[in-house]
Design an enzyme around this catalytic site. Structure first.
Site, PDB file in Angstrom:
ATOM      1  N   ASP A  38       1.137  -1.327   0.329  1.00  0.00           N
ATOM      2  CA  ASP A  38       0.285   0.066   0.164  1.00  0.00           C
ATOM      3  C   ASP A  38       0.842   1.530   0.243  1.00  0.00           C
ATOM      4  O   ASP A  38       2.431   1.130   0.119  1.00  0.00           O
ATOM      5  CB  ASP A  38      -0.953  -0.408   1.390  1.00  0.00           C
ATOM      6  N   ASP A  59       3.812   1.189  -4.477  1.00  0.00           N
ATOM      7  CA  ASP A  59       2.668   2.281  -5.572  1.00  0.00           C
ATOM      8  C   ASP A  59       2.506   1.608  -6.761  1.00  0.00           C
ATOM      9  O   ASP A  59       3.522   0.856  -7.417  1.00  0.00           O
ATOM     10  CB  ASP A  59       3.553   3.365  -5.940  1.00  0.00           C
ATOM     11  N   VAL A  60       0.794   0.183  -6.814  1.00  0.00           N
ATOM     12  CA  VAL A  60       1.125  -0.150  -7.235  1.00  0.00           C
ATOM     13  C   VAL A  60       0.678  -0.327  -9.801  1.00  0.00           C
ATOM     14  O   VAL A  60       0.612  -0.395 -10.342  1.00  0.00           O
ATOM     15  CB  VAL A  60      -0.905  -0.818  -6.961  1.00  0.00           C
ATOM     16  N   ASN A  86      -6.214  -5.179  -5.367  1.00  0.00           N
ATOM     17  CA  ASN A  86      -6.883  -4.160  -5.152  1.00  0.00           C
ATOM     18  C   ASN A  86      -7.388  -3.182  -5.047  1.00  0.00           C
ATOM     19  O   ASN A  86      -7.999  -2.306  -4.636  1.00  0.00           O
ATOM     20  CB  ASN A  86      -7.795  -5.505  -3.357  1.00  0.00           C
ATOM     21  N   TYR A 154     -13.212   4.722 -14.331  1.00  0.00           N
ATOM     22  CA  TYR A 154     -13.462   3.467 -14.061  1.00  0.00           C
ATOM     23  C   TYR A 154     -14.573   2.860 -13.639  1.00  0.00           C
ATOM     24  O   TYR A 154     -13.656   1.325 -13.732  1.00  0.00           O
ATOM     25  CB  TYR A 154     -14.414   4.143 -12.123  1.00  0.00           C
ATOM     26  N   LYS A 158     -12.286  -0.980 -15.007  1.00  0.00           N
ATOM     27  CA  LYS A 158     -13.083  -2.356 -13.663  1.00  0.00           C
ATOM     28  C   LYS A 158     -13.515  -3.478 -14.947  1.00  0.00           C
ATOM     29  O   LYS A 158     -13.483  -4.748 -15.110  1.00  0.00           O
ATOM     30  CB  LYS A 158     -14.069  -1.775 -13.330  1.00  0.00           C
ATOM     31  N   THR A 189     -17.190   1.985   2.315  1.00  0.00           N
ATOM     32  CA  THR A 189     -15.495   1.909   2.811  1.00  0.00           C
ATOM     33  C   THR A 189     -15.431   3.510   2.942  1.00  0.00           C
ATOM     34  O   THR A 189     -16.083   4.128   2.217  1.00  0.00           O
ATOM     35  CB  THR A 189     -14.527   0.810   2.381  1.00  0.00           C
TER      36      THR A 189
HETATM   37  N1  LIG Z   1     -16.275   0.489  -2.053  1.00  0.00           N
HETATM   38  C1  LIG Z   1     -16.734   0.029  -3.075  1.00  0.00           C
HETATM   39  O1  LIG Z   1     -18.219   0.450  -2.649  1.00  0.00           O
HETATM   40  C2  LIG Z   1     -17.155  -0.416  -3.666  1.00  0.00           C
HETATM   41  C3  LIG Z   1     -17.247  -1.029  -5.059  1.00  0.00           C
HETATM   42  C4  LIG Z   1     -16.536  -2.077  -6.374  1.00  0.00           C
HETATM   43  C5  LIG Z   1     -15.422  -2.142  -6.273  1.00  0.00           C
HETATM   44  N2  LIG Z   1     -14.682  -1.936  -5.342  1.00  0.00           N
HETATM   45  C6  LIG Z   1     -13.362  -1.930  -5.675  1.00  0.00           C
HETATM   46  O2  LIG Z   1     -12.451  -2.325  -4.169  1.00  0.00           O
HETATM   47  C7  LIG Z   1     -11.360  -2.471  -3.933  1.00  0.00           C
HETATM   48  C8  LIG Z   1     -10.962  -1.412  -2.484  1.00  0.00           C
HETATM   49  O3  LIG Z   1     -11.532  -0.706  -2.553  1.00  0.00           O
HETATM   50  P1  LIG Z   1     -11.530   0.789  -1.222  1.00  0.00           P
HETATM   51  O4  LIG Z   1     -13.422   0.307  -0.683  1.00  0.00           O
HETATM   52  O5  LIG Z   1     -11.346  -0.907   0.070  1.00  0.00           O
HETATM   53  O6  LIG Z   1     -11.325   1.101  -1.162  1.00  0.00           O
HETATM   54  P2  LIG Z   1     -10.498   2.162  -0.019  1.00  0.00           P
HETATM   55  O7  LIG Z   1     -10.010   3.839  -0.425  1.00  0.00           O
HETATM   56  O8  LIG Z   1     -10.691   2.190   1.447  1.00  0.00           O
HETATM   57  O9  LIG Z   1      -8.886   1.708  -0.212  1.00  0.00           O
HETATM   58  C9  LIG Z   1      -8.381   1.402  -1.064  1.00  0.00           C
HETATM   59  C10 LIG Z   1      -6.351   0.817  -0.525  1.00  0.00           C
HETATM   60  O10 LIG Z   1      -5.669   1.281  -1.648  1.00  0.00           O
HETATM   61  C11 LIG Z   1      -4.811   2.107  -1.195  1.00  0.00           C
HETATM   62  N3  LIG Z   1      -4.478   3.082  -2.555  1.00  0.00           N
HETATM   63  C12 LIG Z   1      -4.600   3.594  -3.872  1.00  0.00           C
HETATM   64  N4  LIG Z   1      -3.895   3.796  -4.869  1.00  0.00           N
HETATM   65  C13 LIG Z   1      -2.726   3.054  -4.414  1.00  0.00           C
HETATM   66  C14 LIG Z   1      -2.258   2.972  -5.552  1.00  0.00           C
HETATM   67  N5  LIG Z   1      -1.144   3.303  -6.331  1.00  0.00           N
HETATM   68  N6  LIG Z   1      -1.172   2.154  -4.835  1.00  0.00           N
HETATM   69  C15 LIG Z   1      -1.312   1.316  -3.605  1.00  0.00           C
HETATM   70  N7  LIG Z   1      -2.316   1.380  -3.203  1.00  0.00           N
HETATM   71  C16 LIG Z   1      -2.571   2.075  -2.841  1.00  0.00           C
HETATM   72  C17 LIG Z   1      -5.196   2.950  -0.396  1.00  0.00           C
HETATM   73  O11 LIG Z   1      -4.230   3.969   0.342  1.00  0.00           O
HETATM   74  C18 LIG Z   1      -5.966   2.457   0.363  1.00  0.00           C
HETATM   75  O12 LIG Z   1      -5.617   2.053   1.461  1.00  0.00           O
HETATM   76  C19 LIG Z   1     -11.015  -1.616  -4.534  1.00  0.00           C
HETATM   77  O13 LIG Z   1     -10.390  -1.626  -6.467  1.00  0.00           O
HETATM   78  C20 LIG Z   1     -11.811  -0.039  -5.445  1.00  0.00           C
HETATM   79  O14 LIG Z   1     -12.202   0.054  -6.899  1.00  0.00           O
HETATM   80  C21 LIG Z   1     -14.797  -1.138  -4.298  1.00  0.00           C
END
Ligand SMILES: NC(=O)c1ccc[n+]([C@@H]2O[C@H](COP(=O)([O-])OP(=O)(O)OC[C@H]3O[C@@H](n4cnc5c(N)ncnc54)[C@H](O)[C@@H]3O)[C@@H](O)[C@H]2O)c1
Length: 255
Positions: A38, A59-60, A86, A154, A158, A189
């Site tokens: 992360d 950084d991914v 993720n 986005y 996906k 989240t």
């Molecule tokens: N929350 C939702 O409703 C939802 C729905 C469908 C899909 N998703 C997907 O689920 C995944 C997680 O989402 P979430 O809601 O838990 O998000 P979140 O914002 O709570 O957590 C995301 C994490 O990714 C890290 N991050 C961001 N950019 C980064 C980078 N460049 N390198 C490394 N780490 C990085 C952040 O520091 C954070 O810890 C994402 O891919 C999101 O698109 C979320």
């Protein structure tokens, strides 16, 4: 506490918040050695200490940092059994195609889609060498359904994650590596809260389409990821694994 991932080594990107964090904790409860990748250097070491795992700043979007993340897992624990790719973003600049500029488009593609390509590319050699592995890439229900409340980059990112996961699942099926796309519905989240705090009307418009009548909790997604990561899902690969409270199955929702 259980043993569903006993002796397995799991890498989780975006493991410092939301779905990733809940999964890191769930994996650790089931006996996995967990490596968190992360950007959050404040929370990362605390989380690693809490679960007895490893935090690697990553950084991914950066190929060298992603390679170093998986190399650190292999060097520390000797294998890479699970990759939960993720990390993702959903910034407000990404909106209708009419107002989203090229910089916003590209940034979301890099973090949400290119990152998954990089993580799969880095994880696969370890798994192919072992002859086993489970990759779970986080897509979204918006990869399979259209929304009038658009976030165009986005959604496109996906869709890319979903089709890439399917193709990798097919390509490597006979070499012991499974690849699945997790497609969450809306989850409670920071990512979603931030988006909806800005626009409560948008939140209400979305909630009406969820048959169960609420957004998911991150732990409910973590349980699904645990299943896909474990050998319990041994016949599931190349799938779009929807965990969406019934959204994608609904035409009319209950009052
Ligand atoms: N929350 C939702 O409703 C939802 C729905 C469908 C899909 N998703 C997907 O689920 C995944 C997680 O989402 P979430 O809601 O838990 O998000 P979140 O914002 O709570 O957590 C995301 C994490 O990714 C890290 N991050 C961001 N950019 C980064 C980078 N460049 N390198 C490394 N780490 C990085 C952040 O520091 C954070 O810890 C994402 O891919 C999101 O698109 C979320």
């Amino acid at each position: 506490m259980g043993d569903r991932l006993q002796d397995k080594v799991a890498v989780v990107t975006g493991g410092c918040s939301g779905i990733g964090l809940a999964t890191v904790r769930r994996f650790a409860q089931e006996g996995a050695k967990v490596v968190v990748g992360d950007l959050d250097d404040a929370r990362g070491p605390e989380i690693a200490a809490e679960i007895g795992g490893l935090y690697v700043h990553c950084d991914v979007t950066d190929a060298a940092q992603v390679e170093a993340l998986f190399a650190a897992a292999a060097a520390t624990y000797g294998r890479v059994d699970v990759a939960f790719n993720n990390a993702g973003i959903s910034p407000p600049e990404d909106d209708s195609i009419l107002t989203t500029d090229l910089d916003a488009w590209k940034r979301v593609q890099e973090v949400n889609l290119t990152s998954v390509y990089l993580c799969c590319k880095a994880a696969l050699p370890y798994m192919l060498e072992q002859g086993s592995g489970s990759i779970i890439n986080t897509a979204s229900f918006v990869a399979v359904m259209g929304a009038a409340t658009s976030q165009i980059s986005y959604t496109a990112s996906k869709g890319g994650v979903l089709s890439m996961s399917r193709e990798l699942g097919v390509q490597f099926a006979r070499q012991g590596v499974r690849v699945n796309a997790l497609c969450p519905g809306p989850v409670n989240t920071p990512l979603l809260k931030e988006l909806f705090a800005k626009d409560p009307e948008r939140a209400a418009r979305r909630l009406v389409h969820v048959p169960v009548g609420r957004f998911a909790e991150p732990e409910e997604l973590a349980n699904a990821v645990l299943f896909l990561a474990s050998d319990e899902s041994s016949f599931i690969t190349a799938s779009q694994f929807l965990v969406d409270g019934g959204i994608s199955g609904a035409y009319v929702t209950p009052l």
